[in-house]
Design an enzyme around this catalytic site. Structure first.
Site, mmCIF file in Angstrom:
data_model
loop_
_atom_site.group_PDB
_atom_site.id
_atom_site.type_symbol
_atom_site.label_atom_id
_atom_site.label_comp_id
_atom_site.label_asym_id
_atom_site.label_seq_id
_atom_site.Cartn_x
_atom_site.Cartn_y
_atom_site.Cartn_z
ATOM 1 N N GLN A 158 14.267 -62.381 -29.475
ATOM 2 C CA GLN A 158 13.542 -63.205 -29.449
ATOM 3 C C GLN A 158 13.707 -63.149 -28.490
ATOM 4 O OE1 GLN A 158 10.726 -64.356 -30.588
ATOM 5 N NE2 GLN A 158 11.032 -65.169 -32.645
ATOM 6 N N SER A 191 14.295 -68.449 -25.589
ATOM 7 C CA SER A 191 14.840 -69.875 -24.583
ATOM 8 C C SER A 191 14.456 -69.891 -23.403
ATOM 9 C CB SER A 191 15.862 -70.107 -25.323
ATOM 10 O OG SER A 191 15.532 -71.019 -26.684
ATOM 11 N N GLU A 198 12.048 -69.086 -38.826
ATOM 12 C CA GLU A 198 13.270 -69.502 -38.690
ATOM 13 C C GLU A 198 14.757 -70.296 -39.782
ATOM 14 O OE1 GLU A 198 14.225 -70.590 -34.940
ATOM 15 O OE2 GLU A 198 16.250 -69.403 -34.471
ATOM 16 N N GLU A 257 18.435 -83.535 -33.392
ATOM 17 C CA GLU A 257 18.259 -84.899 -32.552
ATOM 18 C C GLU A 257 16.593 -84.119 -32.865
ATOM 19 O OE1 GLU A 257 20.637 -83.559 -31.404
ATOM 20 O OE2 GLU A 257 21.960 -85.091 -31.180
HETATM 21 C C1 LIG Z 1 23.026 -70.023 -31.500
HETATM 22 C C2 LIG Z 1 22.625 -69.549 -31.097
HETATM 23 C C3 LIG Z 1 21.267 -69.193 -31.006
HETATM 24 C C4 LIG Z 1 20.207 -68.727 -29.936
HETATM 25 N N1 LIG Z 1 19.486 -67.576 -30.174
HETATM 26 C C5 LIG Z 1 18.383 -67.714 -29.728
HETATM 27 C C6 LIG Z 1 17.941 -67.100 -29.216
HETATM 28 O O1 LIG Z 1 17.483 -65.162 -30.039
HETATM 29 N N2 LIG Z 1 16.143 -66.568 -28.114
HETATM 30 C C7 LIG Z 1 15.978 -67.924 -27.765
HETATM 31 O O2 LIG Z 1 14.970 -67.945 -27.291
HETATM 32 N N3 LIG Z 1 16.661 -69.040 -28.224
HETATM 33 C C8 LIG Z 1 18.013 -68.934 -29.356
HETATM 34 N N4 LIG Z 1 18.919 -69.975 -29.363
HETATM 35 C C9 LIG Z 1 18.464 -71.175 -28.026
HETATM 36 C C10 LIG Z 1 18.073 -72.025 -28.942
HETATM 37 O O3 LIG Z 1 16.825 -72.654 -29.627
HETATM 38 C C11 LIG Z 1 17.726 -73.285 -27.688
HETATM 39 O O4 LIG Z 1 19.419 -73.658 -27.388
HETATM 40 C C12 LIG Z 1 17.858 -74.658 -28.672
HETATM 41 O O5 LIG Z 1 16.174 -75.100 -28.825
HETATM 42 C C13 LIG Z 1 17.831 -76.070 -27.785
HETATM 43 O O6 LIG Z 1 17.377 -75.839 -26.516
HETATM 44 P P1 LIG Z 1 18.669 -76.215 -25.285
HETATM 45 O O7 LIG Z 1 19.667 -75.807 -25.488
HETATM 46 O O8 LIG Z 1 17.789 -75.523 -24.558
HETATM 47 O O9 LIG Z 1 18.357 -77.937 -24.946
HETATM 48 P P2 LIG Z 1 17.458 -78.599 -24.897
HETATM 49 O O10 LIG Z 1 15.873 -78.985 -25.147
HETATM 50 O O11 LIG Z 1 17.904 -78.625 -22.951
HETATM 51 O O12 LIG Z 1 18.923 -80.282 -25.419
HETATM 52 C C14 LIG Z 1 19.911 -80.782 -25.396
HETATM 53 C C15 LIG Z 1 20.401 -82.110 -25.879
HETATM 54 O O13 LIG Z 1 19.440 -83.117 -25.839
HETATM 55 C C16 LIG Z 1 18.969 -83.113 -27.143
HETATM 56 N N5 LIG Z 1 16.954 -83.248 -26.612
HETATM 57 C C17 LIG Z 1 16.283 -82.763 -26.001
HETATM 58 N N6 LIG Z 1 14.574 -82.774 -25.932
HETATM 59 C C18 LIG Z 1 14.990 -84.383 -27.313
HETATM 60 C C19 LIG Z 1 14.285 -85.127 -27.341
HETATM 61 N N7 LIG Z 1 12.511 -85.241 -27.148
HETATM 62 N N8 LIG Z 1 14.340 -86.489 -28.463
HETATM 63 C C20 LIG Z 1 15.831 -86.282 -29.008
HETATM 64 N N9 LIG Z 1 17.068 -85.405 -27.986
HETATM 65 C C21 LIG Z 1 16.435 -84.538 -27.726
HETATM 66 C C22 LIG Z 1 19.129 -82.257 -27.761
HETATM 67 O O14 LIG Z 1 18.604 -82.542 -29.157
HETATM 68 C C23 LIG Z 1 20.317 -81.433 -27.399
HETATM 69 O O15 LIG Z 1 20.630 -82.656 -27.592
HETATM 70 C C24 LIG Z 1 20.148 -69.934 -29.996
HETATM 71 C C25 LIG Z 1 20.780 -71.378 -29.076
HETATM 72 C C26 LIG Z 1 21.922 -70.715 -30.457
HETATM 73 C C27 LIG Z 1 22.663 -72.163 -30.231
#
Ligand SMILES: Cc1cc2nc3c(=O)[nH]c(=O)nc-3n(C[C@H](O)[C@H](O)[C@H](O)COP(=O)(O)OP(=O)(O)OC[C@H]3O[C@@H](n4cnc5c(N)ncnc54)[C@H](O)[C@@H]3O)c2cc1C
Length: 412
Positions: A131, A134, A252, A381
């Protein structure tokens, strides 16, 4: 809800048990983890073989419609199968994204021809799908996706894909991926997105595994450099990418809520019985007993929430907000279990499973992995924001980007 199996459920459980006993080795301990001594590629191969065997026997996709190769079973049957499978030493979880998220959104949004070509191979583990959502600047807010797909101008009926994805689970082993890309930057952020699927071996696709602290590389960076995608591989209408993505994300959250290993608190209780604090037993310490009690209560509460969700499904209703709450509590509980197990060992708790032995494998996996569960499928969050807005009716977060073309957004 009646917590006992109905007559039919008991018969199904018996059939699962008999099939599993004939086809898989039983765990030597409840917390035994599959794959000790195998590298990642070997575990993946074993997972494909196990998925194929399950699919042949009708356990590969219990709730899928029969017309698509599934069993046409109930969510309760899925839970029963997983409970029984939990007693056997087999690879689990490898097809969660492929069969739990991507293929269900193909069911809903792809053409008949695409479903006919791909669903059966995916169900039998011959193909694995990843998928690709991100990106470095788009995780919690997928509306900020910048990977772009532009219509070919050289006469070919298709699109050219450029950009980068990140955290793509198992992309290094996947044959296909479902990608969310921007096809119109002049529309508001969620409206200019379109979904496509692509062969991961297409020229211009580069997969770079991300090495984690555990030594594993469960996810990857994926780069697209002028990747050609035929229009026949578009999933849903142009501009409907967010709708396609929501189908996958709904699935999911359903699957992440139900990841508690069976009787985890019993494992913690056993560890506590065995551990000592100097001359005293850990069990004599009120603070430790309190942590064990919290673990038990959370695990039991999760089971009850799951039952409530299943009851709703069984009565043809959508499960309520309990599944969002369940995801937060489940991930946190798994992390608490690992912390408790390590604290009980004192200084010895920092040793790895390779030094302490097989019994430490589950603790090690959860210590490294549970934090990721608090991020994947919506961070704590974000889930709390959703619960605040949709369940408690609190005022929504201010959204200054509503209706604004993506190209005019500050971070674009
Ligand atoms: C084990 C694992 C498997 C994954 N597998 C996939 C995959 O197969 N395909 C894929 O596409 N993605 C995948 N991901 C990615 C995952 O979907 C993202 O890591 C997740 O959506 C968070 O996005 P980010 O890492 O960019 O963090 P960010 O969105 O940058 O967030 C950073 C911090 O800010 C906080 N934050 C952000 N916005 C807000 C808000 N509006 N209010 C309060 N707090 C906020 C968040 O809670 C977090 O603490 C995976 C992640 C993990 C950990």
């Amino acid at each position: 809800m009646d917590f006992h199996d109905t007559h039919e459920e008991a018969a199904f459980r018996e059939a699962c048990r008999a099939w599993l006993a004939a086809n898989a080795p039983r765990k030597s301990r409840p917390d035994e983890v599959f794959g000790r001594g195998l590298d990642a590629a070997q575990r993946m191969e074993a997972a494909r073989a196990w998925q194929a065997r399950k699919a042949e026997a009708g356990y590969g996709a219990i709730t899928w419609p029969q017309a698509l190769g599934g069993r046409g079973g109930t969510p309760m049957q899925e839970v029963i199968y997983r409970q029984e499978e939990g007693h056997f030493n087999v690879p689990v979880g490898y097809f969660n994204v492929s069969l739990g998220m991507v293929i269900p959104s193909l069911f809903v949004h792809a053409s008949e021809a695409v479903r006919a070509e791909h669903v059966e191979a995916a169900l039998h583990g011959r193909t694995l799908w990843c998928q690709l959502l991100s990106e470095p600047g788009a995780g919690s807010d997928l509306g900020m996706v910048r990977t772009r797909a532009e219509r070919c101008t050289d006469g070919r009926e298709g699109w050219l894909l450029n950009g980068q994805k990140v955290w793509t689970t198992l992309a290094q082993f996947a044959q296909f991926g479902m990608v969310l890309a921007r096809t119109d930057a002049d529309l508001p952020k969620f409206e200019g997105l379109t979904s496509f699927y692509l062969d991961m071996k297409t020229p211009g696709v580069e997969v770079r595994p991300i090495r984690q602290a555990s030594g594993e590389a469960e996810f990857n960076e994926v780069f697209f450099n002028d990747v050609f995608i035929p229009d026949s591989q578009r999933v849903g209408a142009v501009g409907a990418g967010w709708k396609v993505t929501l189908t996958a994300l709904m699935n999911e959250r359903l699957s992440i809520g139900g990841v508690m290993p069976p009787a985890l608190w019993r494992t913690a209780a056993r560890q506590m019985q065995q551990a000592g604090f100097g001359a005293a037993r850990a069990l004599a310490d009120g603070r430790m007993r309190e942590r064990l009690a919290d673990l038990y209560l959370n695990a039991h509460g999760l089971w009850l929430l799951q039952c409530r969700g299943l009851t709703a499904l069984g009565k043809g209703r959508e499960p309520g907000p309990e599944l969002s709450v369940a995801k937060i509590v489940a991930a946190r509980t798994l992390q608490d279990f690992a912390y408790l197990a390590i604290d009980l060992q004192g200084a010895q708790g920092v040793l790895a499973a390779s030094e302490r032995g097989d019994e430490w494998e589950l603790v090690e996996r959860l210590w490294f992995g549970a934090a990721g569960m608090r991020i994947a499928g919506g961070t704590d969050e974000i889930v709390k924001n959703n619960v605040g807005e949709r369940v408690l009716g609190l005022p929504p977060e201010p959204r200054t980007d509503k209706g604004v073309p993506f190209s005019q957004l500050a971070r674009a």
